[in-house]
Scaffold this motif. Structure first.
Motif, PDB file in Angstrom:
ATOM      1  N   ALA A 379       0.832  -1.196   0.000  1.00  0.00           N
ATOM      2  CA  ALA A 379       0.000   0.000   0.000  1.00  0.00           C
ATOM      3  C   ALA A 379       0.870   1.251   0.000  1.00  0.00           C
ATOM      4  CB  ALA A 379      -0.925  -0.015   1.215  1.00  0.00           C
ATOM      5  N   ALA A 380       1.970   1.223   0.756  1.00  0.00           N
ATOM      6  CA  ALA A 380       2.879   2.365   0.765  1.00  0.00           C
ATOM      7  C   ALA A 380       3.523   2.558  -0.601  1.00  0.00           C
ATOM      8  CB  ALA A 380       3.947   2.148   1.839  1.00  0.00           C
ATOM      9  N   VAL A 381       3.883   1.442  -1.258  1.00  0.00           N
ATOM     10  CA  VAL A 381       4.463   1.533  -2.599  1.00  0.00           C
ATOM     11  C   VAL A 381       3.455   2.134  -3.573  1.00  0.00           C
ATOM     12  CG1 VAL A 381       5.327   0.176  -4.546  1.00  0.00           C
ATOM     13  CG2 VAL A 381       6.095  -0.348  -2.229  1.00  0.00           C
ATOM     14  N   ALA A 382       2.215   1.639  -3.463  1.00  0.00           N
ATOM     15  CA  ALA A 382       1.179   2.163  -4.356  1.00  0.00           C
ATOM     16  C   ALA A 382       0.953   3.651  -4.129  1.00  0.00           C
ATOM     17  CB  ALA A 382      -0.123   1.388  -4.150  1.00  0.00           C
ATOM     18  N   ARG A 383       0.926   4.092  -2.896  1.00  0.00           N
ATOM     19  CA  ARG A 383       0.752   5.522  -2.603  1.00  0.00           C
ATOM     20  C   ARG A 383       1.931   6.312  -3.163  1.00  0.00           C
ATOM     21  NH1 ARG A 383      -1.533   9.142   0.996  1.00  0.00           N
ATOM     22  NH2 ARG A 383      -3.429   7.999   0.487  1.00  0.00           N
ATOM     23  N   GLY A 384       3.143   5.799  -2.981  1.00  0.00           N
ATOM     24  CA  GLY A 384       4.314   6.519  -3.483  1.00  0.00           C
ATOM     25  C   GLY A 384       4.361   6.593  -4.987  1.00  0.00           C
ATOM     26  N   GLU A 385       3.824   5.573  -5.679  1.00  0.00           N
ATOM     27  CA  GLU A 385       3.833   5.577  -7.140  1.00  0.00           C
ATOM     28  C   GLU A 385       2.662   6.365  -7.732  1.00  0.00           C
ATOM     29  OE1 GLU A 385       6.048   1.326  -8.107  1.00  0.00           O
ATOM     30  OE2 GLU A 385       3.855   1.413  -8.003  1.00  0.00           O
ATOM     31  N   GLY A 386       1.834   6.931  -6.852  1.00  0.00           N
ATOM     32  CA  GLY A 386       0.745   7.775  -7.340  1.00  0.00           C
ATOM     33  C   GLY A 386      -0.518   7.026  -7.665  1.00  0.00           C
ATOM     34  N   ALA A 387      -0.694   5.835  -7.105  1.00  0.00           N
ATOM     35  CA  ALA A 387      -1.921   5.080  -7.372  1.00  0.00           C
ATOM     36  C   ALA A 387      -3.117   5.770  -6.739  1.00  0.00           C
ATOM     37  CB  ALA A 387      -1.773   3.655  -6.831  1.00  0.00           C
ATOM     38  N   SER A 388      -4.297   5.417  -7.205  1.00  0.00           N
ATOM     39  CA  SER A 388      -5.522   6.018  -6.679  1.00  0.00           C
ATOM     40  C   SER A 388      -5.794   5.516  -5.264  1.00  0.00           C
ATOM     41  CB  SER A 388      -6.705   5.663  -7.596  1.00  0.00           C
ATOM     42  OG  SER A 388      -6.908   4.255  -7.588  1.00  0.00           O
ATOM     43  N   ASP A 389      -6.701   6.275  -4.606  1.00  0.00           N
ATOM     44  CA  ASP A 389      -7.055   5.889  -3.239  1.00  0.00           C
ATOM     45  C   ASP A 389      -7.679   4.502  -3.189  1.00  0.00           C
ATOM     46  OD1 ASP A 389      -6.092   8.203  -2.247  1.00  0.00           O
ATOM     47  OD2 ASP A 389      -8.049   9.208  -2.058  1.00  0.00           O
ATOM     48  N   SER A 390      -8.451   4.146  -4.197  1.00  0.00           N
ATOM     49  CA  SER A 390      -9.105   2.835  -4.186  1.00  0.00           C
ATOM     50  C   SER A 390      -8.086   1.707  -4.213  1.00  0.00           C
ATOM     51  CB  SER A 390     -10.061   2.719  -5.377  1.00  0.00           C
ATOM     52  OG  SER A 390      -9.354   2.816  -6.604  1.00  0.00           O
ATOM     53  N   VAL A 391      -6.981   1.897  -4.936  1.00  0.00           N
ATOM     54  CA  VAL A 391      -5.935   0.865  -4.980  1.00  0.00           C
ATOM     55  C   VAL A 391      -5.268   0.741  -3.623  1.00  0.00           C
ATOM     56  CG1 VAL A 391      -3.731   0.199  -6.022  1.00  0.00           C
ATOM     57  CG2 VAL A 391      -5.547   1.169  -7.450  1.00  0.00           C
ATOM     58  N   GLY A 490      -9.615  -3.947  -3.104  1.00  0.00           N
ATOM     59  CA  GLY A 490      -9.595  -3.165  -4.322  1.00  0.00           C
ATOM     60  C   GLY A 490     -10.874  -2.444  -4.635  1.00  0.00           C
ATOM     61  N   THR A 491     -11.877  -2.517  -3.776  1.00  0.00           N
ATOM     62  CA  THR A 491     -13.154  -1.873  -4.068  1.00  0.00           C
ATOM     63  C   THR A 491     -13.329  -0.562  -3.359  1.00  0.00           C
ATOM     64  OG1 THR A 491     -14.253  -3.045  -2.276  1.00  0.00           O
ATOM     65  CG2 THR A 491     -14.213  -4.136  -4.421  1.00  0.00           C
ATOM     66  N   GLY A 492     -12.386  -0.223  -2.495  1.00  0.00           N
ATOM     67  CA  GLY A 492     -12.547   1.016  -1.748  1.00  0.00           C
ATOM     68  C   GLY A 492     -13.581   0.890  -0.675  1.00  0.00           C
ATOM     69  N   GLY A 493     -13.882  -0.351  -0.257  1.00  0.00           N
ATOM     70  CA  GLY A 493     -14.956  -0.542   0.693  1.00  0.00           C
ATOM     71  C   GLY A 493     -14.530  -0.512   2.131  1.00  0.00           C
ATOM     72  N   VAL A 494     -13.331   0.008   2.457  1.00  0.00           N
ATOM     73  CA  VAL A 494     -12.900   0.087   3.848  1.00  0.00           C
ATOM     74  C   VAL A 494     -13.710   1.150   4.560  1.00  0.00           C
ATOM     75  CG1 VAL A 494     -10.955   0.492   5.371  1.00  0.00           C
ATOM     76  CG2 VAL A 494     -10.582  -0.597   3.161  1.00  0.00           C
ATOM     77  N   PRO A 495     -14.391   0.827   5.622  1.00  0.00           N
ATOM     78  CA  PRO A 495     -15.240   1.824   6.296  1.00  0.00           C
ATOM     79  C   PRO A 495     -14.408   2.910   6.956  1.00  0.00           C
ATOM     80  CG  PRO A 495     -15.133  -0.215   7.567  1.00  0.00           C
ATOM     81  CD  PRO A 495     -14.452  -0.492   6.282  1.00  0.00           C
ATOM     82  N   ASP A 507       3.926   8.601   5.017  1.00  0.00           N
ATOM     83  CA  ASP A 507       3.171   9.586   4.240  1.00  0.00           C
ATOM     84  C   ASP A 507       4.033  10.078   3.085  1.00  0.00           C
ATOM     85  OD1 ASP A 507       1.245  11.211   3.415  1.00  0.00           O
ATOM     86  OD2 ASP A 507       1.363  12.629   5.077  1.00  0.00           O
ATOM     87  N   LEU A 508       4.004   9.314   1.997  1.00  0.00           N
ATOM     88  CA  LEU A 508       4.838   9.640   0.846  1.00  0.00           C
ATOM     89  C   LEU A 508       4.028  10.426  -0.185  1.00  0.00           C
ATOM     90  CD1 LEU A 508       6.544   6.173   0.450  1.00  0.00           C
ATOM     91  CD2 LEU A 508       7.550   8.260   1.376  1.00  0.00           C
ATOM     92  N   PRO A 509       4.665  11.337  -0.931  1.00  0.00           N
ATOM     93  CA  PRO A 509       3.935  12.114  -1.947  1.00  0.00           C
ATOM     94  C   PRO A 509       3.593  11.253  -3.150  1.00  0.00           C
ATOM     95  CG  PRO A 509       6.269  12.599  -2.054  1.00  0.00           C
ATOM     96  CD  PRO A 509       6.079  11.707  -0.860  1.00  0.00           C
ATOM     97  N   ARG A 510       2.491  11.536  -3.772  1.00  0.00           N
ATOM     98  CA  ARG A 510       2.133  10.853  -5.004  1.00  0.00           C
ATOM     99  C   ARG A 510       2.877  11.469  -6.184  1.00  0.00           C
ATOM    100  NH1 ARG A 510      -4.447  10.635  -4.661  1.00  0.00           N
ATOM    101  NH2 ARG A 510      -4.609   9.913  -2.493  1.00  0.00           N
ATOM    102  N   ALA A 511       3.112  10.648  -7.176  1.00  0.00           N
ATOM    103  CA  ALA A 511       3.747  11.160  -8.389  1.00  0.00           C
ATOM    104  C   ALA A 511       2.801  12.138  -9.074  1.00  0.00           C
ATOM    105  CB  ALA A 511       4.077   9.990  -9.339  1.00  0.00           C
ATOM    106  N   GLY A 512       3.350  13.290  -9.460  1.00  0.00           N
ATOM    107  CA  GLY A 512       2.552  14.275 -10.174  1.00  0.00           C
ATOM    108  C   GLY A 512       1.848  15.267  -9.292  1.00  0.00           C
TER     109      GLY A 512
END
Length: 528
Positions: A379-391, A490-495, A507-512
């Motif tokens: 999840a941290a890798v995905a956030r750092g690579e600029g993935a969407s919140d749902s991912v 992957g559905t963004g269904g976390v309450p 807390d890493l910045p997203r790409a772009g």
């Protein structure tokens, strides 16, 4: 057949000899004259011989009657006689039968019957020790603890049975939960029989539970001298006791003494991870970073462990992520394909913001039955690579439902502990904690949420979040999945998914992002 013939021939020969003798006596002239009270008695040779034999028999019978009267008088006085011995043998026979019945009743679990037979043993046999022992065991079996305690007290008063009495009293105190008295009784029992293995084990456990580490090490040495423990087990347990002593000294803030004990524990068992961590920190406190690094590398060669990585990071707390990544190469090149090594490499690359390399380090760790740490790092890798919140939320959801990974688990009762301890807090077993994955495939409620969360904190990056870090806004990684339905990955269904907390994902910045530069600067400051 031959012997029977010989006996018949001997009988005939004796009869023949007697007949010949009688015939010879009858042919002899003369006789024997006896005068008694003015009366003269004349006996022939044959009659004289018969009278003589009758006189001998009469004297023998008279002596027998006299001896019987004397024995009866002595019996009345209480002296040992044939008659008293006969009665004694009869009592002994009854007593031995009672012993047999008592032992059989004890083996069958019939306490009342055993107690009844034990009282018969006490009545018939002149053996107080045996009677008291049977009575004590029968009383314990039937639930009469007071009677059992009294019997053990009498056994303690006898030099020959003192150990048995002390051991029985020790078992009673253990059953009542009186560990302090039980420990003193175990020390007395071990002094009576230093090589008694059961007493050694009981005393060692009680001393460890009482944090009497010095006494426990003496007991362990006694076990080694008596040959009741293998050398390798003795070495490890001695190291565990030395480590426990060091931990207590550290809590007492003893400074150098604690450091020396920690180093000694590591010397005794270099593969004991808590000992290696404590020894490394002791060397760090003494400003001997090279020795600390050597200790950690040696332990890492035996088994990679996150606590070792944390201690290795403490050697140089102010280095940059790139410097730390280079220095940790000394660890990560050992067991490069081990799960802990790959997770460590991923965290280091996340800290250095090299997300593609972090993803390569994780590799297939997120496939199959991966644990929550791998999903959290992804999840941290995905956030750092600029993935969407749902991912990102999808990876977090998988982390919620994944096993927690290796933890300190008691081999005896399978209880999970937040950190290593010499004694299991659940079953009080000594030296039974092992670092392994839980048998449960899903996280459960056996560990508090805070413990699970702390195991997912980035090992190398930054400091623990403070009260204002906003960590509570994110998802509860320690949530028990049994408390509610599990959302789909992957559905963004976390309450109630808020901002991804620094405590969990870095807390890493997203790409772009337009504020990329400011985020980099603030991230560097936070990591420092």
């Amino acid at each position: 057949m031959l012997w029977s013939l010989i006996k018949i021939l001997l009988f005939i020969a004796v009869i023949g000899a007697l007949a010949l003798g009688a015939s010879h006596l009858m042919d002899i002239e003369g006789g024997v004259q006896v005068t008694m009270a003015g009366t003269e008695y004349t006996f022939g040779p044959l009659h004289a011989v018969i009278a003589l034999l009758l006189l001998v028999v009469a004297v023998w019978l008279l002596l027998l009657v006299l001896s019987g009267l004397v024995a009866f008088l002595r019996f009345l006085k209480g002296d040992e006689t044939a008659l008293s011995r006969r009665f004694e043998r009869k009592r002994e026979k009854r007593g031995l039968r009672a012993v047999t019945e008592a032992v059989l009743a004890l083996a069958s679990g019939e306490g009342r019957a055993a107690l009844k037979e034990a009282r018969r043993v006490e009545k018939y046999l002149d053996d107080p020790a045996l009677a008291e022992l049977l009575k004590a065991q029968a009383a314990e079996l039937s639930g009469e603890t007071a009677l059992a305690a009294e019997s053990y007290r009498k056994l303690i008063e006898n030099d020959h049975t003192r150990f048995v009495g002390v051991r029985g009293a020790l078992r009673q105190r253990l059953a009542k939960g009186d560990r302090e008295t039980a420990r003193r009784l175990a020390e007395k029992a071990l002094a009576l029989k230093p090589a008694h293995e059961e007493t050694q084990d009981i005393l060692l456990r009680l001393q460890a539970q009482a944090h009497d580490w010095a006494g426990a090490r003496q007991t362990l040495s006694a076990k080694r001298r008596s040959g009741t423990i293998p050398k390798d087990v003795y070495t490890r347990r001695d190291a565990v006791l030395a480590l426990s002593e060091a931990r207590d000294v550290i809590r007492a803030d003893a400074g150098v003494a604690a450091q020396e004990r920690a180093i000694e524990a590591n010397r005794l068992s270099p593969d004991l991870i808590p000992a290696a961590v404590m020894a490394a920190r002791a060397y760090i406190a003494q400003d001997q970073q090279r020795k600390a690094a050597k200790v950690i590398r040696k332990a890492w060669e035996v088994r990679p462990h996150p606590d070792l990585a944390a201690a290795f990071a403490e050697i140089r707390p102010d280095e940059t992520p790139q410097e730390r990544l280079a220095r940790f190469e000394a660890l990560t090149r050992t067991h490069p394909y081990h799960q802990e090594t790959r997770l460590l490499r991923a965290e280091l690359n996340i800290a250095a913001e090299d997300f593609p390399e972090a993803r390569r380090a994780l590799g297939d760790l997120t496939d199959g039955d991966a644990d929550a740490r791998a999903f959290t790092l992804m999840a941290a890798v995905a956030r750092g690579e600029g993935a969407s919140d749902s991912v990102v939320e999808g990876w977090l959801t998988r982390a919620l439902n994944a096993p927690r990974g290796p933890r300190w688990i008691c081999e005896n009762c399978q209880h999970v502990h937040a950190e290593w301890a010499p004694i299991c807090s659940n079953c009080q077993s000594f030296d039974t904690l092992s670092w392994k994955a839980s048998e449960s495939p899903r996280p459960g409620g056996d560990v508090p949420a805070s413990v699970v969360q702390s195991s997912l904190l980035p090992l190398i990056v930054g400091r623990d979040p403070g009260p204002d870090s906003g960590a509570d806004a994110g998802p509860d990684i320690g949530h028990d999945p049994g408390e509610g339905p599990d959302p789909e990955p992957g559905t963004g269904g976390v309450p109630d998914l808020g901002p991804i907390p620094e405590a969990n994902l870095v807390d890493l910045p997203r790409a772009g992002d337009p504020d990329q530069g400011d985020a980099d600067k603030s991230g560097d400051e936070a990591r420092k």
